[in-house]
Design an enzyme around this catalytic site. Sequence first.
Site, PDB file in Angstrom:
ATOM      1  N   TYR A   1       0.823  -1.225   0.000  1.00 35.38           N
ATOM      2  CA  TYR A   1       0.000   0.000   0.000  1.00 35.38           C
ATOM      3  C   TYR A   1       0.855   1.271   0.000  1.00 35.38           C
ATOM      4  O   TYR A   1       2.080   1.195   0.037  1.00 35.38           O
ATOM      5  CB  TYR A   1      -1.061   0.001   1.100  1.00 35.38           C
ATOM      6  CG  TYR A   1      -0.668  -0.160   2.553  1.00 35.38           C
ATOM      7  CD1 TYR A   1       0.596   0.103   3.028  1.00 35.38           C
ATOM      8  CD2 TYR A   1      -1.641  -0.567   3.467  1.00 35.38           C
ATOM      9  CE1 TYR A   1       0.899  -0.027   4.379  1.00 35.38           C
ATOM     10  CE2 TYR A   1      -1.347  -0.710   4.825  1.00 35.38           C
ATOM     11  CZ  TYR A   1      -0.070  -0.437   5.273  1.00 35.38           C
ATOM     12  OH  TYR A   1       0.226  -0.557   6.587  1.00 35.38           O
ATOM     13  N   GLU A   2       0.179   2.411  -0.118  1.00 32.79           N
ATOM     14  CA  GLU A   2       0.875   3.707  -0.275  1.00 32.79           C
ATOM     15  C   GLU A   2       1.729   3.713  -1.531  1.00 32.79           C
ATOM     16  O   GLU A   2       2.832   4.272  -1.534  1.00 32.79           O
ATOM     17  CB  GLU A   2       1.774   3.989   0.934  1.00 32.79           C
ATOM     18  CG  GLU A   2       1.126   4.744   2.040  1.00 32.79           C
ATOM     19  CD  GLU A   2       0.098   5.719   1.565  1.00 32.79           C
ATOM     20  OE1 GLU A   2       0.401   6.503   0.638  1.00 32.79           O
ATOM     21  OE2 GLU A   2      -1.021   5.696   2.088  1.00 32.79           O
ATOM     22  N   GLY A   3       1.244   3.079  -2.593  1.00 32.68           N
ATOM     23  CA  GLY A   3       2.037   2.930  -3.803  1.00 32.68           C
ATOM     24  C   GLY A   3       2.889   1.689  -3.648  1.00 32.68           C
ATOM     25  O   GLY A   3       3.823   1.669  -2.836  1.00 32.68           O
TER      26      GLY A   3
END
Length: 598
Positions: free
Chosen positions: A440-442
Amino acid sequence: MPTYKAPVDDVLFLLNDVFHVERFNNLPGFADATPDVVEAVLGEAAKLTEEVVQPLNRIGDQQGCTRHADGSVTTPAGFKEAYKQYADGGWMGISAPAEFGGQGLPVVMTTVVNEFLVSANMAFAMYPGLTQGAIAAILVHGTPEQKQTYLPQMIAGAWTGTMNLTEPHCGTDLGMLRTKAVKQADGSYKLTGTKIFISAGEHDLAENIVHLVLARIDGAPAGIKGTTLFIVPKVLLGADGKPGARNAVTCGSIEEKMGIHGNSTCVLNYDGATGWMIGDENRGINAMFTMMNEARLGVGVQGLAVSEVAYQNAVTYAKERLQGRSIAGVKAPDKPADPIIVHPDIRRNLMTMKAFNEAARALIVWAGLQSDVAHRSEDQKARQAADDFMGLLTPVIKGVITDQGFANTVMAQQVYGGHGYIAEHGMEQFVRDARIAMIYEGANGIQALDLVGRKLGKDGGRAVMAFFAEVQGFIKEHGGDEAMKPYLGPLGEALGHLQQATMWFMQNAPKKPDNAGAGSHDYMHLLGLVALGYMWVQMVKAAREKIAAGANGAGERLNAKLVTGRFFMERMLPETAAHLKRIQTGADSVMALPAEAF
Ligand SMILES: Cc1cc2nc3c(=O)[nH]c(=O)nc-3n(C[C@H](O)[C@H](O)[C@H](O)COP(=O)(O)OP(=O)(O)OC[C@H]3O[C@@H](n4cnc5c(N)ncnc54)[C@H](O)[C@@H]3O)c2cc1C
């Protein structure tokens, strides 16, 4: 059952001896962070995380969150009480501005406290973690009225925050998002759409949840440049500013997932929910980036934190578990076998984790200090240099520390043998929890692309050139010191690999962009290794100075720094050569097969 001890001494060594935090005393908030205050804050944080939050880690994993028929969500037993202690202790806002109820201490203090919190219980730590990201976005992009309305409550921990980007058909490619916002006569908007995977999207810890939602205003251009950010509170505020009627946003379900069971990952349905624009129309992604950059650093901290707690438990186990005899001669003749810590292969695992964790912590603390400079300095040049550093190293901190942090949890599990695979010792939970930080978060592949595709070339390569100059400057300054040579020699070689890789991209990526894409993961790790090596030479220098000055009873810990630094230089940093070699082969064998051949 796993245990946890917050690495307070190591943090103090970094702040006081390596980075000399007193050098930053000209920045707002630093003068208040006297050595006594810092020590007291860290001591209290250690107590809270070790005694209150960590004991809930296993319970949280086993119970998970429960969604009820009305869409409400209950967190695992004990989370509510622990969160209240966290909020009452003022931890949410230790670095937030005093005018909104925060304590105004340096950002770096929040960074280190968050490491402790995540080590103790990653799923729990995400509730305040997301809130701190939302606070940062409102501070930068909110109107004065929005700040007054939301920040005091969020900083007090009475309300939490979320970040709503992902939709079923788009995660990385947010230009495709469909959630619609329609302007109302009173200036508010009605939002309609479905967001998925929203961490801390619904829960029972706080009386309100402030959702920051990326949506598309009716008639906005297609793509990412047609997105706008909105504040959508779960409960609308009455004329008195207190939570009143329920807004039209509900939790449709919570995901069944691999780890972080104690955090509610929600599908949120917006059915004409009332929201207010934050930041500029069609520039939502810029506003979101403030939050995402905070969050990316926070996710890097997660990589370190879970690696640290897994490592600590592996060390304890390796000292207790008796199996086989040392190949160098019996070490515990009074026992039926030696403890497994005598075996070089177990040592290899432990040293790898230790050498990585200590350098990763240094890099994160350094980044926290740079964040303080970037936000608080009045010197425009210093602000720009710090901002460059953060821009360059944010994808590295997120990508490298979570990749290796996860690998370390597997290593720690390996130290336990079969006992690491069964649930009883809690090691498999660390593996499951740490895995999400790479996604997550890219996802980490996107971090690598961000680094190579955007950050390297930005402003004519100013940030990476400054980084080269800084590392080179350190090597030159201390090159005459015989005792530093075993550290500086390998670092100089690794820096050379990084410079060659950078040059190779400059020459080979413009004519064939796949060359950059195919080498980006290696480049991110190559830069990460050099950055960690740079942290190690600074730690070694500080440890040697302290030893020379008498060490004050910390001799063993400081000597361990010298040995661990040497392990990093000899056994981990040489990976840079393999990264360079892979980068220089280009994209040909990566991309040659047609999709049908797979
Ligand atoms: C537990 C959990 C919590 C989450 N919390 C939140 C939250 O609070 N808020 C929120 O908004 N979202 C949240 N997410 C969503 C998360 O950020 C996304 O899952 C993530 O960004 C990836 O998006 P995706 O899953 O759609 O994968 P995709 O975008 O479909 O990507 C699939 C794969 O393709 C790769 N890829 C995609 N595009 C490219 C490209 N151009 N070049 C190279 N590779 C590419 C990716 O790296 C990835 O490996 C959460 C997810 C989970 C599982």
